[in-house]
Design a protein around this motif. Sequence first.
Motif, PDB file in Angstrom:
ATOM      1  N   ALA A   1     -30.710  30.140 -47.211  1.00  0.00           N
ATOM      2  CA  ALA A   1     -31.082  28.803 -46.737  1.00  0.00           C
ATOM      3  C   ALA A   1     -31.965  28.843 -45.503  1.00  0.00           C
ATOM      4  N   CYS A   2     -32.148  30.018 -44.905  1.00  0.00           N
ATOM      5  CA  CYS A   2     -32.947  30.143 -43.673  1.00  0.00           C
ATOM      6  C   CYS A   2     -34.414  29.797 -43.950  1.00  0.00           C
ATOM      7  N   LYS A   3     -35.015  29.020 -43.072  1.00  0.00           N
ATOM      8  CA  LYS A   3     -36.418  28.617 -43.216  1.00  0.00           C
ATOM      9  C   LYS A   3     -37.287  29.538 -42.348  1.00  0.00           C
ATOM     10  N   VAL A   4     -38.255  30.184 -42.983  1.00  0.00           N
ATOM     11  CA  VAL A   4     -39.107  31.154 -42.281  1.00  0.00           C
ATOM     12  C   VAL A   4     -40.517  30.590 -42.164  1.00  0.00           C
ATOM     13  N   ILE A   5     -40.973  30.460 -40.922  1.00  0.00           N
ATOM     14  CA  ILE A   5     -42.318  29.966 -40.629  1.00  0.00           C
ATOM     15  C   ILE A   5     -43.140  31.130 -40.096  1.00  0.00           C
TER      16      ILE A   5
END
Length: 560
Positions: free
Chosen positions: A76-80
């Motif tokens: 679920a981690c959002k990586v930018i």
Amino acid sequence: MYRLLIVDDLPIIVDGLLELFEQTSHLPLEVMSAYSGEEALEVLSDHRIDIVVSDIKMPGIEGIELLREIKSQWPACKVIFLTGYNDFHYARSAITYGGFDYILKVESDEKIIQSVERAIEKIEEEQDQVQMIARAQSKMRLALPSLQKEFLWGLLQGKQVTEEELRQAFKEIDIPLDATMPVYLLMGRVDAWKEMFTMPDKALLTYALQNICDEYLSAQVRSFSVVFELSKIVWIIQPKASDELSGHTGGLDWMRAHRYTSGILDSVQETCKKLLRLSVSFLLGSEAIPWNSLSDRFHSIKYGLMQGHGLLHEVIMTDKDMQKADPTDKAESYHDGFFHARVQLLMTCLENNHREQFNKLFVELTAIWNDPDTPCERKSELYHSLSSVFLFYLYKYRDIRDQVNLQVDLDILFRYDDSASWPELVEYYWKIADCIFEWNAQRGLQLPTEVVNKVHRYIEEHIATDISLTALADYVGLNPSYLSRLYKQMTGIGLSKYVNDYKNVIAKDMLLNTSMKVNEIAAALGYNSALAFIRFFKKQNETTPQDFRTARSPAPGPHS
């Protein structure tokens, strides 16, 4: 509060972003930092991270590789990604592997903040309880057909369960049948395939046959069907639930259910011929049976479609028709499925060293050799079947064959003459079985040190793979449960502990004596991700791999 991790090999970038987000008071963020991909993995091993802002090109573990590791542990981690590389290839890779956003380093601070705001909104959306439940239910629905088929196929193959276990399983995997009521069995078959049909074609057409019959049946009865051997389907059938329905199979509801099922088979045949251009046949059980007799009846009906009238096309018959086909062969014809299933099970008992079940089956099968009314042909068939079982086992295991050959004349397994009576054959096979089971028992006591050494060699040679108890047991030729007990008895520690201890020793050696990166060491030790390895190492040593390496590396000299 959301945890944000900033990752870049340039301290000026990390420090600048730290200052930016600390000044952005409207965002509920706990900000952390890492100056390399390896350091980021160590942070991820200790903390749940919600958002990562990372450089896409770094020495060591690059951003894309870091993304894969993050997604394997924290999906679920959002990586930018931030980068100075204005290159579509990197952007496409980032999105392909699950990156949330892609921003050039020259973009304004406002755009970076907006990207983090969108990431928070997405996280909140995904955390909505209703949506999470809906997704879980959707996944369960997708998995349900496989779970249902696996469970019912086990019952058809002889798996024994209690009525309560059956009732609970039906409830959990949504099988619309009553565990307390008996069942009818119906088997259908596609009679022949055209040469032009591919495997997917056949699967699709069998599925169509299944649906057509399901539709007809659903009007008056409840049923559940399982496809097997690509061209065959078995339906398990009960009357529809009602207040009057009882387990008494002579009742009106049961008679109507059987009569209706029998009556619609002509229509199913015609529909398949018209819509699918398929010739299909059916064999319907004439009596309702309890669940614990399901496997025996299944094999009897299956065998009925493989002999006599069952070999013809567009056949509709019952198991009683199968028996009437040749009255002189009534017992043989009806019980062939039962017989062959028992012979197969006998082989399974030998393979798994199940002495008690073997004895019971052997007594049941060889009873015909003491029955003067059983035809000689039937007795001979059993002789050949048992000989095949024992020969297959003995030639699979050379050591046991040599041992048995010292005590028993194996020639009788190859040819039988009238010099030995049928009762004497019973004793002969008992003697072979005794030799096999005794040898298996002794093998468990002989040379346990050699077994332990073989286990250690296997672990050393396969350290880069996922070492399982089953694989180890196959390698040393022992039952997995027995091997586990034997190993602990001989060494004083469990097998899993030894594997972990050995991997820990190798990991320390690689960290201190090689220049391998943490992710390379993880792969060499059979871990799917560097993060999994870091967790393992920290649990074993209470420190991360990088800290262990740093603490034990020689300090640089004054002129280095």
